[in-house]
Design an enzyme around this catalytic site. Structure first.
Site, PDB file in Angstrom:
ATOM      1  CG  ASP A   1     -26.170  16.077  13.986  1.00  0.00           C
ATOM      2  OD1 ASP A   1     -25.138  15.916  13.300  1.00  0.00           O
ATOM      3  OD2 ASP A   1     -26.888  17.096  13.921  1.00  0.00           O
TER       4      ASP A   1
ATOM      5  CG  ASP B   1     -12.512   8.734  10.516  1.00  0.00           C
ATOM      6  OD1 ASP B   1     -12.156   9.854  10.113  1.00  0.00           O
ATOM      7  OD2 ASP B   1     -13.481   8.100  10.031  1.00  0.00           O
TER       8      ASP B   1
ATOM      9  CG  HIS C   1     -26.765  16.316   8.903  1.00  0.00           C
ATOM     10  ND1 HIS C   1     -26.477  17.079  10.018  1.00  0.00           N
ATOM     11  CD2 HIS C   1     -25.626  16.278   8.170  1.00  0.00           C
ATOM     12  CE1 HIS C   1     -25.223  17.490   9.945  1.00  0.00           C
ATOM     13  NE2 HIS C   1     -24.688  17.020   8.838  1.00  0.00           N
TER      14      HIS C   1
ATOM     15  CG  ASN D   1     -24.584  12.337   7.843  1.00  0.00           C
ATOM     16  OD1 ASN D   1     -25.260  12.352   8.864  1.00  0.00           O
ATOM     17  ND2 ASN D   1     -23.377  12.861   7.761  1.00  0.00           N
TER      18      ASN D   1
ATOM     19  CD  GLU E   1     -15.741  11.044   9.784  1.00  0.00           C
ATOM     20  OE1 GLU E   1     -14.810  11.870   9.661  1.00  0.00           O
ATOM     21  OE2 GLU E   1     -15.647   9.833   9.485  1.00  0.00           O
TER      22      GLU E   1
HETATM   23  P1  GH3 Z   1     -14.396   6.313   6.341  1.00  0.00           P
HETATM   24  O1  GH3 Z   1     -14.782   5.003   6.905  1.00  0.00           O
HETATM   25  O2  GH3 Z   1     -13.354   6.200   5.290  1.00  0.00           O
HETATM   26  O3  GH3 Z   1     -13.978   7.270   7.412  1.00  0.00           O
HETATM   27  O4  GH3 Z   1     -15.683   6.911   5.628  1.00  0.00           O
HETATM   28  P2  GH3 Z   1     -16.608   8.068   6.129  1.00  0.00           P
HETATM   29  O5  GH3 Z   1     -17.860   8.019   5.357  1.00  0.00           O
HETATM   30  O6  GH3 Z   1     -16.742   8.009   7.597  1.00  0.00           O
HETATM   31  O7  GH3 Z   1     -15.733   9.341   5.811  1.00  0.00           O
HETATM   32  P3  GH3 Z   1     -16.022  10.625   4.945  1.00  0.00           P
HETATM   33  O8  GH3 Z   1     -14.873  11.544   5.251  1.00  0.00           O
HETATM   34  O9  GH3 Z   1     -16.259  10.265   3.530  1.00  0.00           O
HETATM   35  O10 GH3 Z   1     -17.351  11.227   5.506  1.00  0.00           O
HETATM   36  C1  GH3 Z   1     -17.441  11.859   6.724  1.00  0.00           C
HETATM   37  C2  GH3 Z   1     -18.831  12.422   6.842  1.00  0.00           C
HETATM   38  O11 GH3 Z   1     -19.067  12.981   8.118  1.00  0.00           O
HETATM   39  C3  GH3 Z   1     -19.094  13.504   5.844  1.00  0.00           C
HETATM   40  C4  GH3 Z   1     -19.767  14.585   6.658  1.00  0.00           C
HETATM   41  O12 GH3 Z   1     -20.958  15.050   6.063  1.00  0.00           O
HETATM   42  C5  GH3 Z   1     -20.096  13.931   7.950  1.00  0.00           C
HETATM   43  N1  GH3 Z   1     -20.112  14.845   9.061  1.00  0.00           N
HETATM   44  C6  GH3 Z   1     -19.114  15.660   9.485  1.00  0.00           C
HETATM   45  N2  GH3 Z   1     -19.532  16.375  10.548  1.00  0.00           N
HETATM   46  C7  GH3 Z   1     -20.816  16.009  10.795  1.00  0.00           C
HETATM   47  C8  GH3 Z   1     -21.790  16.403  11.763  1.00  0.00           C
HETATM   48  O13 GH3 Z   1     -21.555  17.242  12.636  1.00  0.00           O
HETATM   49  N3  GH3 Z   1     -23.012  15.812  11.721  1.00  0.00           N
HETATM   50  C9  GH3 Z   1     -23.306  14.867  10.782  1.00  0.00           C
HETATM   51  N4  GH3 Z   1     -24.513  14.330  10.809  1.00  0.00           N
HETATM   52  N5  GH3 Z   1     -22.424  14.501   9.838  1.00  0.00           N
HETATM   53  C10 GH3 Z   1     -21.185  15.052   9.849  1.00  0.00           C
HETATM   54 MG    MG Z   2     -15.012   8.232   8.813  1.00  0.00          MG
HETATM   55 MG    MG Z   3     -12.915  11.299   8.714  1.00  0.00          MG
HETATM   56 MG    MG Z   4     -12.646   9.986   5.549  1.00  0.00          MG
END
Ligand code: GH3
Ligand code: MG
Ligand code: MG
Ligand code: MG
Ligand code: MG
Length: 320
Positions: A215, A198, A211, A206, A241
């Site tokens: 990506d 992760d 965004h 983001n 992610e």
């Molecule tokens: P942690 O270290 O605890 O994992 O924190 P984090 O910020 O990585 O985790 P969190 O689950 O809060 O956020 C994950 C983010 O990933 C939120 C979401 O908008 C973003 N995300 C998910 N899929 C995509 C994608 O395809 N493209 C982009 N740019 N962002 C994405």
């Molecule tokens: Mg994360």
């Molecule tokens: Mg995650």
């Molecule tokens: Mg998370």
């Protein structure tokens, strides 16, 4: 058999054989007729393979170079054209091979027998040169159509199993792979690794850079994961992610080392987006089947618990 008229030549030349389907097998025991066919076809731009009887034709059809179109004489020694055709259809070759059956017979019964054996078209001797040319074009048209369908099918298949953004296996596909590898490893009594990766503080990427930058980081991270893995390891996008890595035939020490290599590779350098440096790290939770987990579900749970510890422990680390 006269040469085609000028207007005919123009229309005939419009669809010169494409590379994809211009290889023709001529199976004909009559030496004169064989020579004539070969000369005609080569003058039309076809590549020609020659068989002097049905047995030789069938042998050539087992070879690595598979003809796209087959001109089979009906009456031949060893195997006749209809028998070759029947054998050919029984093995269900892909891509499809188009069969033009050629014969002195012209009764309706014979025609039906030929078509039922799997021939696509039928020409009675003696036939017109232009008619043969036109019928070969028809065959090519059908083969091209089929090739297009296969391509479309492959594309759909790819889309159904791959993640659009990063190109790795999608969630369903990597879970299928996990199940399959689990079965394989329990059959062969080898251990395997299951890793959930992760990205750290990815939401912040983001929020800070937008965004599209997120990506790019995802794609870049996938490239680095793949660089750090062996060619027979599997990686799939498990969630936004989050990535699931399946590592077959690996001891606990090797899996941990592998996960550590991935972590280091990801953190080795920042990702640049429009000249702006974006630092990137990941946390990895590892499970190895030689220790606790006995089902894919349990392995995933163990890896997830380990990931949770990695996050709580300060991120950018591997926990087993
Ligand atoms: P942690 O270290 O605890 O994992 O924190 P984090 O910020 O990585 O985790 P969190 O689950 O809060 O956020 C994950 C983010 O990933 C939120 C979401 O908008 C973003 N995300 C998910 N899929 C995509 C994608 O395809 N493209 C982009 N740019 N962002 C994405
Ligand atoms: Mg994360
Ligand atoms: Mg995650
Ligand atoms: Mg998370
Ligand atoms: Mg014959």
């Amino acid at each position: 058999m006269s040469e085609p008229a000028e207007w005919e030549l123009v229309s005939l030349n419009q669809d010169q054989p494409g590379e994809a389907c211009n290889l023709v097998l001529i199976a004909e025991d009559d030496v004169m007729f064989r020579k004539i066919l070969q000369t005609w076809l080569e003058s039309w731009g076809y590549k020609v393979m020659i068989a002097v009887d049905g047995g030789q034709a069938w042998e050539m059809l087992q070879g690595e170079v598979a003809p796209h179109l087959l001109i089979l004489d009906w009456m031949m020694p060893k195997l006749n054209g209809v028998e070759v055709c029947r054998l050919l259809r029984a093995r269900n070759h892909s891509p499809y091979q188009y069969v033009l059956l050629v014969t002195a017979k012209d009764g309706t019964t014979d025609l039906v027998a030929g078509l039922e054996a799997g021939a696509d078209d039928y020409l009675s001797k003696p036939f017109n040169k232009n008619e043969l040319r036109a019928r070969l074009r028809t065959g090519r048209r059908i083969l091209t159509l089929q090739a297009d369908q296969l391509k479309a099918h492959d594309k759909l298949q790819y889309q159904a199993t791959h993640d659009g953004l990063t190109g790795v296996w999608n969630r369903n596909a990597i879970l299928d792979i996990l199940g399959r590898e689990f079965e394989r490893s329990s059959r062969s009594h080898s251990s395997m690794g299951v890793v959930i990766l992760d990205l750290d503080h990815f939401k912040k990427v983001n929020d800070t850079h937008g965004h599209p930058a997120g990506d790019l980081v995802l794609r870049e991270a996938v490239g680095r994961i793949q660089e750090a893995l062996r060619s027979y390891d599997f990686v799939g996008r498990y969630g936004g992610e989050e990535f699931l890595i399946v590592i077959p035939d690996c001891s606990e020490v090797q899996v941990e080392r592998c996960a550590e290599r991935v972590r280091l590779r990801i953190a080795a350098e920042p990702v640049y987006f429009n000249g702006v440096e974006i630092p990137v790290t990941a946390s990895l939770g590892v499970a190895v089947t030689s220790s606790l987990p006995s089902t894919p579900k349990e392995a995933l749970e163990a890896a997830d618990t380990a990931l949770y510890s990695a996050k709580n422990g300060g991120r950018n680390r591997v926990v087993l």
